[in-house]
Write an enzyme that holds these catalytic residues in place. Structure first.
Site, mmCIF file in Angstrom:
data_model
loop_
_atom_site.group_PDB
_atom_site.id
_atom_site.type_symbol
_atom_site.label_atom_id
_atom_site.label_comp_id
_atom_site.label_asym_id
_atom_site.label_seq_id
_atom_site.Cartn_x
_atom_site.Cartn_y
_atom_site.Cartn_z
ATOM 1 N N CYS A 121 20.159 -43.394 142.036
ATOM 2 C CA CYS A 121 19.616 -43.205 140.680
ATOM 3 C C CYS A 121 20.485 -42.289 139.819
ATOM 4 C CB CYS A 121 18.188 -42.674 140.745
ATOM 5 S SG CYS A 121 17.066 -43.786 141.592
ATOM 6 N N HIS A 259 16.404 -38.859 134.136
ATOM 7 C CA HIS A 259 16.209 -40.091 134.912
ATOM 8 C C HIS A 259 14.726 -40.456 134.867
ATOM 9 C CE1 HIS A 259 15.960 -43.064 137.931
ATOM 10 N NE2 HIS A 259 15.495 -42.264 138.877
ATOM 11 N N ASN A 289 10.879 -47.201 137.300
ATOM 12 C CA ASN A 289 12.138 -46.578 137.721
ATOM 13 C C ASN A 289 13.177 -47.681 137.936
ATOM 14 O OD1 ASN A 289 14.249 -45.346 139.052
ATOM 15 N ND2 ASN A 289 12.949 -44.161 140.445
HETATM 16 N N1 COA Z 1 -2.060 -46.588 145.170
HETATM 17 C C1 COA Z 1 -3.061 -45.887 145.728
HETATM 18 N N2 COA Z 1 -2.846 -44.944 146.664
HETATM 19 C C2 COA Z 1 -1.575 -44.710 147.030
HETATM 20 C C3 COA Z 1 -0.500 -45.411 146.480
HETATM 21 C C4 COA Z 1 -0.784 -46.388 145.527
HETATM 22 N N3 COA Z 1 0.194 -47.100 144.943
HETATM 23 N N4 COA Z 1 0.647 -44.970 147.038
HETATM 24 C C5 COA Z 1 0.291 -44.003 147.898
HETATM 25 N N5 COA Z 1 -1.032 -43.854 147.908
HETATM 26 C C6 COA Z 1 -1.827 -42.930 148.712
HETATM 27 C C7 COA Z 1 -1.088 -42.482 149.938
HETATM 28 O O1 COA Z 1 -1.288 -43.397 150.995
HETATM 29 C C8 COA Z 1 -1.728 -41.149 150.203
HETATM 30 O O2 COA Z 1 -2.944 -41.385 150.851
HETATM 31 P P1 COA Z 1 -3.466 -40.397 152.002
HETATM 32 O O3 COA Z 1 -3.622 -39.062 151.360
HETATM 33 O O4 COA Z 1 -4.760 -41.015 152.426
HETATM 34 O O5 COA Z 1 -2.406 -40.415 153.067
HETATM 35 C C9 COA Z 1 -2.036 -40.641 148.827
HETATM 36 O O6 COA Z 1 -2.045 -41.775 147.960
HETATM 37 C C10 COA Z 1 -1.026 -39.668 148.300
HETATM 38 O O7 COA Z 1 -1.595 -39.189 147.141
HETATM 39 P P2 COA Z 1 -0.967 -37.989 146.362
HETATM 40 O O8 COA Z 1 -0.536 -36.919 147.300
HETATM 41 O O9 COA Z 1 -1.917 -37.602 145.294
HETATM 42 O O10 COA Z 1 0.268 -38.674 145.716
HETATM 43 P P3 COA Z 1 1.328 -37.932 144.854
HETATM 44 O O11 COA Z 1 0.678 -37.168 143.772
HETATM 45 O O12 COA Z 1 2.307 -37.200 145.731
HETATM 46 O O13 COA Z 1 2.094 -39.138 144.201
HETATM 47 C C11 COA Z 1 4.133 -40.365 144.292
HETATM 48 C C12 COA Z 1 2.825 -40.007 145.016
HETATM 49 C C13 COA Z 1 4.926 -41.314 145.140
HETATM 50 C C14 COA Z 1 3.790 -41.004 142.953
HETATM 51 C C15 COA Z 1 4.921 -39.040 144.034
HETATM 52 O O14 COA Z 1 5.073 -38.356 145.248
HETATM 53 C C16 COA Z 1 6.263 -39.303 143.444
HETATM 54 O O15 COA Z 1 6.396 -39.749 142.316
HETATM 55 N N6 COA Z 1 7.352 -38.992 144.190
HETATM 56 C C17 COA Z 1 8.693 -39.242 143.692
HETATM 57 C C18 COA Z 1 9.023 -40.697 143.823
HETATM 58 C C19 COA Z 1 10.292 -41.069 143.103
HETATM 59 O O16 COA Z 1 10.411 -40.784 141.934
HETATM 60 N N7 COA Z 1 11.234 -41.704 143.798
HETATM 61 C C20 COA Z 1 12.470 -42.119 143.237
HETATM 62 C C21 COA Z 1 13.311 -40.952 142.904
HETATM 63 S S1 COA Z 1 14.852 -41.443 142.276
#
Ligand code: COA
Length: 360
Positions: A121, A259, A289
């Site tokens: 990215c 980004h 993204n």
């Molecule tokens: N829909 C519903 N639930 C989902 C889900 C979805 N699409 N994806 C994950 N979950 C669940 C998980 O299984 C987890 O469940 P659990 O607690 O029972 O194990 C839970 O949601 C996690 O929730 P939470 O901790 O509130 O999520 P978060 O606030 O950390 O958000 C992301 C998750 C992925 C959106 C966040 O961590 C993120 O944006 N990370 C960076 C990702 C990124 O930008 N990557 C590319 C970088 S270049």
């Protein structure tokens, strides 16, 4: 682990043209929720994403890159023959061999130097650094394209990643320009923990096999929380470092384009840098993204919406798998001679919708 401190001076280079290509097919959160255990509310509240574009089955990354590259050249009023080199920032190449850039160059009708930049990215920021140096070394324009077909490496059944990514391409034409100011740049990498965000198999470490296909490890996986924290930390540090190197402050930044991975990440970085949301451009809500394409797509969108005026100071930051990261300051259209795009040069610093508005 520390990175070597180098002298960081801006280069006399500016952006003479912008191009963008987004595939026709739009996939909403509700579309995804039809097959995945997720919801529009979950996706919007965690990421700010409302929709993303998907490439058609017959489209590969080079097809997207060619469209954006042609648009950027036309915008700059240049012919392919004017360009000394073509760089394609991508982590989703058409093939493992050859690179995607030679295919793009051939389609554009040129035999100039053409190579891929894979910094995930952060690829566009890395490409911007390389393209700037090349434009000066060759004393000629360089075409830099960020292009990705992320949906080909994302497991459509994995809700952790499938909701985040989209396809697209953005391009810039970099020209030597005595009035231009490209930089300072800060780029960095930390490869100690690649599994934070990677495709575990399908490369030379573990080639594709029937066992790999069955385990689905050729698809991208991610530790979301770790990626989130590192994205905020690294983009903030890189942004602060370029501002300091330039002897500027966040008050000097007319437009911040980070980004476009997640609206919460953009907000957190903006807050830590001290940049008001009104000076932050957001496209992640519409594009998802798009990895190496996200920054040039956002730049083109900002210009077309009239959010860039001649002489504006623009701060770019990026973060991606590797880990890789980067930041750069640039002066937009330093002499006022550049094309104004469909926005007609109208500058509008209205605050973008807040997360609550995005959630509707
Ligand atoms: N829909 C519903 N639930 C989902 C889900 C979805 N699409 N994806 C994950 N979950 C669940 C998980 O299984 C987890 O469940 P659990 O607690 O029972 O194990 C839970 O949601 C996690 O929730 P939470 O901790 O509130 O999520 P978060 O606030 O950390 O958000 C992301 C998750 C992925 C959106 C966040 O961590 C993120 O944006 N990370 C960076 C990702 C990124 O930008 N990557 C590319 C970088 S270049």
């Amino acid at each position: 682990m520390s990175s070597a401190k180098r002298r960081m001076r801006p280069s006399p280079v500016s952006i003479a043209g912008l191009g963008a290509y987004l595939p026709e097919k739009v996939v909403t959160n509700d579309d995804l929720a039809a097959t995945l255990d997720t919801s529009d509310e979950w996706i919007r509240s965690r990421t700010g994403i409302a929709q993303r574009h998907y490439a058609a089955p017959e489209q590969a990354t080079s097809d997207l890159a060619i469209a954006a590259g042609k648009a950027a050249l036309a915008d700059a009023g240049l012919a392919t023959d004017d360009v000394a080199a073509i760089l394609v920032a991508t982590t989703t190449p058409d093939h493992a061999v050859p690179g995607t850039a030679p295919l793009v160059a051939a389609a554009l009708g040129t035999e100039v130097a053409a190579l891929d930049v894979n910094a995930a990215c952060s690829g566009f920021l890395y490409g911007l650094r390389m393209g700037t140096a090349l434009a000066i070394a060759e004393d000629a324009p360089v075409l830099l394209i960020g292009a990705e077909t992320m949906t080909r490496i994302v497991d459509p059944t994995d809700r952790n990643v499938a909701i985040l990514f989209g396809d697209g391409a953005g391009a810039v034409v970099l020209v030597p320009d005595a009035a231009g100011s490209m930089g300072p740049f800060v780029l960095g990498a930390d490869g100690r923990d690649p599994s934070m965000l990677w495709t575990e198999t399908g490369g030379t470490r573990t080639p594709v096999s029937s066992a790999v296909l069955e385990a689905r490890t050729h698809y991208m996986t991610m530790r979301g929380g770790d990626v989130y924290r590192n994205a905020v930390t690294r983009m903030t540090a890189a942004g602060l470092e370029v501002l300091e190197a330039a002897g500027r402050t966040s008050a000097d930044v007319d437009l911040f384009i980070g980004h476009q991975a997640n609206l919460r990440i953009l907000d957190a970085v903006g807050q830590r840098l001290g940049i008001d949301a009104a000076h932050t451009h957001v496209t992640v809500d519409q594009h998802g993204n798009t990895s190496g394409a996200s920054v040039p797509l956002a730049l083109a969108d900002a210009r077309d919406r009239g959010r860039l005026a001649p002489g504006d100071t623009v701060l770019l930051t990026a973060f991606g798998a590797g880990l890789t990261w980067g930041a750069c300051l640039l002066t937009w259209d330093p002499t006022g001679a550049g094309s104004a795009g469909s926005g007609g040069g109208r500058v509008d610093r209205r605050a973008r919708p807040a997360v609550s508005e995005v959630q509707q």
